[in-house]
Design an enzyme around this catalytic site. Sequence first.
Site, PDB file in Angstrom:
ATOM      1  NE  ARG A  75      -3.191   2.657   2.736  1.00  0.00           N
ATOM      2  CZ  ARG A  75      -3.327   3.431   3.788  1.00  0.00           C
ATOM      3  NH1 ARG A  75      -2.671   3.162   4.895  1.00  0.00           N
ATOM      4  NH2 ARG A  75      -4.121   4.472   3.757  1.00  0.00           N
ATOM      5  CG  ASP A 132      -4.628   4.949   0.303  1.00  0.00           C
ATOM      6  OD1 ASP A 132      -5.127   3.827   0.140  1.00  0.00           O
ATOM      7  OD2 ASP A 132      -4.657   5.552   1.377  1.00  0.00           O
ATOM      8  CG  HIS A 190     -12.393   4.688   5.282  1.00  0.00           C
ATOM      9  ND1 HIS A 190     -11.948   3.431   4.936  1.00  0.00           N
ATOM     10  CD2 HIS A 190     -11.535   5.131   6.238  1.00  0.00           C
ATOM     11  CE1 HIS A 190     -10.871   3.136   5.647  1.00  0.00           C
ATOM     12  NE2 HIS A 190     -10.604   4.161   6.454  1.00  0.00           N
ATOM     13  CG  ASN A 193      -6.762   8.078  14.000  1.00  0.00           C
ATOM     14  OD1 ASN A 193      -7.327   8.633  14.924  1.00  0.00           O
ATOM     15  ND2 ASN A 193      -5.547   8.425  13.603  1.00  0.00           N
ATOM     16  N   GLY A 194      -8.542   8.072  10.429  1.00  0.00           N
ATOM     17  CA  GLY A 194      -8.705   8.968   9.297  1.00  0.00           C
ATOM     18  C   GLY A 194     -10.075   8.721   8.699  1.00  0.00           C
ATOM     19  CG  ASP A 264     -10.489   4.693  20.792  1.00  0.00           C
ATOM     20  OD1 ASP A 264     -11.698   4.464  20.576  1.00  0.00           O
ATOM     21  OD2 ASP A 264      -9.628   3.795  20.816  1.00  0.00           O
ATOM     22  N   GLY A 314     -17.201   3.214  11.304  1.00  0.00           N
ATOM     23  CA  GLY A 314     -18.346   2.941  10.447  1.00  0.00           C
ATOM     24  C   GLY A 314     -18.946   1.568  10.655  1.00  0.00           C
ATOM     25  CD  GLU A 315     -15.718  -2.473   9.024  1.00  0.00           C
ATOM     26  OE1 GLU A 315     -15.422  -3.440   9.770  1.00  0.00           O
ATOM     27  OE2 GLU A 315     -14.974  -2.075   8.109  1.00  0.00           O
ATOM     28  CG  ASN A 316     -16.537  -2.125  14.912  1.00  0.00           C
ATOM     29  OD1 ASN A 316     -17.025  -3.248  14.821  1.00  0.00           O
ATOM     30  ND2 ASN A 316     -15.340  -1.835  14.432  1.00  0.00           N
TER      31      ASN A 316
END
Length: 379
Positions: A75, A132, A190, A193-194, A264, A314-316
């Site tokens: 990446r 990216d 997305h 943290n970013g 966080d 986004g997922e949690n």
Amino acid sequence: MPEKAPICSGLVERIGIEGSYIKHTVYAGGEKFVTEKNGFIADHSEGLNQVLALLSEGERAVIASPDDIAAVGHRVVHGGEHFSGPTLITEEVKAQIRKLFSLAPLHNPVNLKCIEVAEQTFTKAKQIAVFDTAFHQTIPQEAFRYAIPNRYYEEHGIRVYGFHGTSHKYVSEQAIKWLDQKDSKIITIHLGNGCSMTAVQNGKSIDTSMGFGPLSGLMMGTRSGDIDPSVIFHLIEHAGYSLDQLSTLFNKQSGLLGVGGSSDMRDIGKLAAEGSGGAILALQLYAYRIKKFIGAYAAILNGLDAVVFTAGVGENDKLMRASVCDELNFLGIEMDAESNLNYSGGIADVSTNESRVKILVIPTNEEYEIAYQCYGLLA
């Protein structure tokens, strides 16, 4: 490859600082075998040597030697305008990555170092860069140009590049498959943290919230996101700030950390539940910014089939998803509260039956996307 199931996976954290940590997982016979190691790791070369030992030694070895590896996917954060897809790494490609150090000073130098270490470790493997910025090379000129004199674009490459492209590409493709329609209008969100958002039309990025660098757009863990440039001029003129101080302020001391007291989101949620005014405001700012971009991108797309939440927050974070989607029914976005609260993983639709726009939660898988692009390049 091309199967999606990994043979092993892992992570090396805190390289060069105290608390270095390695987690290595081997998948075999339907079970997971986890190895965890603590101990100072001085640099990326030492880290990769320890990874190689975990891959090739002991009863859970998955390769006999480094020569078993056919390709290593890297990446690389910034590819400028030079790269729009996975690229076999040559000396010329490395030179281009080096030229882009000034555009991604925190990322590209480390990306190049890891490429050089991998070249020395996996000497028979093809080294492949997945950028990216590549997914966003389809953004039209009216979206990627800034309204400043043309020469700054022509001579300095100042334009919107966008980031998190590997994640946005992966989840948008998963959404298109789920919707079963190639002609689609999707907003991918997305949130880690970013944070960044992308308007995706028929599988192509047509606008994205991060710009010349990864600071702009949404509020993030420690980054401010969009801010009036006049603030910068003011702090230089009236508070004596240096460029280094401004970079630290907007990149490392702002966002959730600056407003709410922690970078966080889990900590922010706890603080807000305890009545912290700063944490409550941080959550409000965070959701508000996302709503603004949803409205803007729905206008640019001239319609909307789905919004997709992905990455760590986004997922949690069920409450943040709910906050973002609240009062968007004018756009046809209506969340099913029970489905959202009961989300437990995988691809899921958390919208109501009446919602004209699907609200999808799709776990991102950048590692698989990188591997898949490498496989496609070599096949």
